[in-house]
Design an enzyme around this catalytic site. Sequence first.
Site, PDB file in Angstrom:
ATOM      1  CG  HIS A 120     -40.444 -53.680 -21.258  1.00  0.00           C
ATOM      2  ND1 HIS A 120     -41.061 -54.855 -20.961  1.00  0.00           N
ATOM      3  CD2 HIS A 120     -39.140 -53.851 -20.913  1.00  0.00           C
ATOM      4  CE1 HIS A 120     -40.201 -55.710 -20.453  1.00  0.00           C
ATOM      5  NE2 HIS A 120     -39.009 -55.135 -20.435  1.00  0.00           N
ATOM      6  CG  ASP A 146     -34.973 -54.978 -21.762  1.00  0.00           C
ATOM      7  OD1 ASP A 146     -35.991 -55.092 -21.065  1.00  0.00           O
ATOM      8  OD2 ASP A 146     -34.359 -55.958 -22.244  1.00  0.00           O
ATOM      9  CG  HIS A 173     -39.030 -58.125 -23.756  1.00  0.00           C
ATOM     10  ND1 HIS A 173     -38.299 -57.053 -24.223  1.00  0.00           N
ATOM     11  CD2 HIS A 173     -38.673 -58.283 -22.445  1.00  0.00           C
ATOM     12  CE1 HIS A 173     -37.533 -56.588 -23.255  1.00  0.00           C
ATOM     13  NE2 HIS A 173     -37.747 -57.298 -22.161  1.00  0.00           N
ATOM     14  NE  ARG A 227     -32.055 -56.981 -19.517  1.00  0.00           N
ATOM     15  CZ  ARG A 227     -32.907 -56.052 -19.090  1.00  0.00           C
ATOM     16  NH1 ARG A 227     -34.179 -56.355 -18.889  1.00  0.00           N
ATOM     17  NH2 ARG A 227     -32.507 -54.824 -18.866  1.00  0.00           N
TER      18      ARG A 227
HETATM   19  C1  SIN Z   1     -37.081 -58.479 -19.093  1.00  0.00           C
HETATM   20  O1  SIN Z   1     -35.910 -58.515 -19.449  1.00  0.00           O
HETATM   21  O2  SIN Z   1     -37.754 -57.482 -19.261  1.00  0.00           O
HETATM   22  C2  SIN Z   1     -37.698 -59.698 -18.437  1.00  0.00           C
HETATM   23  C3  SIN Z   1     -37.897 -60.801 -19.391  1.00  0.00           C
HETATM   24  C4  SIN Z   1     -38.279 -62.090 -18.710  1.00  0.00           C
HETATM   25  O3  SIN Z   1     -38.125 -62.219 -17.501  1.00  0.00           O
HETATM   26  O4  SIN Z   1     -38.732 -62.987 -19.407  1.00  0.00           O
END
Ligand code: SIN
Length: 303
Positions: A127, A129, A277, A292
Site C-alpha cells: 500500500h 499510506d 510498502h 509513525r
Molecule cells: C505502515 O506504516 O504501513 C507499517 C509499516 C511497518 O510497520 O513496517
Amino acid sequence: MSFYRDFYDKQAIEGWNALERRPFETITVKRLAPTIGAEITGVDLSKDIPDHQFEEIRRALDENLAVIFRDQTLTTEQHKAFARRFGTLHRHELASNAVVAGGSLDPEILGWKTGPQSRYTAGDAWHHDVSCDPQPIWGSLLRVTKLPPSGGGDTAFANMYLAYESLSDRFKSLLDGLTAIHDGGLAWTAGYGAQPDPGKSYPQSEHPVVARHPRTGRKFLYVNSAFTARIVQLGKDESDAVLNLLFRHVEKGLAFQTRIHWSPNSLLFWDNWATQHHAVWDYFPEERWGERASVVIGSAPQA
Ligand code: SIN
C-alpha cells in the site's frame, strides 16, 4: 514474436541504474539494493540539522525512496521535529485508536502495538499510506520501538517509478490519463473492521493512476490494493481486471523491491508517493510496536 518473459523490467532497471548520482558531502549513503533502499549514516537526527545536510537527506531520499537511519535515540518530539522539516504533520483517521509507546495519545503520531491478541497489524498488505486523503501523505517516518526477538518484522518496499516503467508502452498508454477512487472504508472497515465516528465516513478521493513526481519529474504508478477501489473511466469488470493486474505486478516485482531489516533505535523514512510498502507479519505471536509521523505537502499527486 518473443517467447521470453517480459524484458521491459530489465530495460527499466537499466535506466534506473544509469541515473546520475552525485557524491554526498555531509552524509554517507549505502544502497541496500540496486533499485530501492539505502542506509544513511553520519547524521544525528536528535539535533537541529544544518540546511545543506537536510538537502542532502532529501536528495538521498529522492534517489533511494526509502532510507533508514540507525542508532538514533529519539524522543517522540525529536521524531516529529525532524518530520516537520519536510512539511505539515498528518493527523491519521485512526490515530485516536492508537496508543504510542509511552501510553499517551498524540494526534500527530500513528502508534500501534502488535502482539499475541492482534487480529491485524498496520500495513500488512502492499500500500501507499492513506491514499484516500485529498492530499495524501507524501512522506512517512517510522520508528519501531519494540522489535520482535525472532528478528522478524521487516518492512518491504517497492519502487513505483519502476512499477510504471516496467510496463509495456501499449499498457502505459492505456493507464496514462486514467483516475481512480481511493477509499478509506476499503482499507479500514473492510480491512481492519474499524468504523468511522457516528455521522462521519472515511475519506474517498480521486487521484491519477499515473502521476508525475513534483521533485523528480518522473512518472510513478499510484494505485494500491489497500485503498484503490476502482478506475473511474473503465467499466467495473475492466477496472477490476486492470487493478488486479497492477496489484500483482507490484507484488511480484522482486527486482524493484527490497526488504528493510530493523535494528534497535532506527528511523525509517519513505517517499510514500513513489513507493509502496508492506509490513511483514512473520513474528506472531511476538510483539512489535511502531510510531509513525507522516508528512503532507499541501498537494496531491498530479498527472
Ligand atoms: C505502515 O506504516 O504501513 C507499517 C509499516 C511497518 O510497520 O513496517
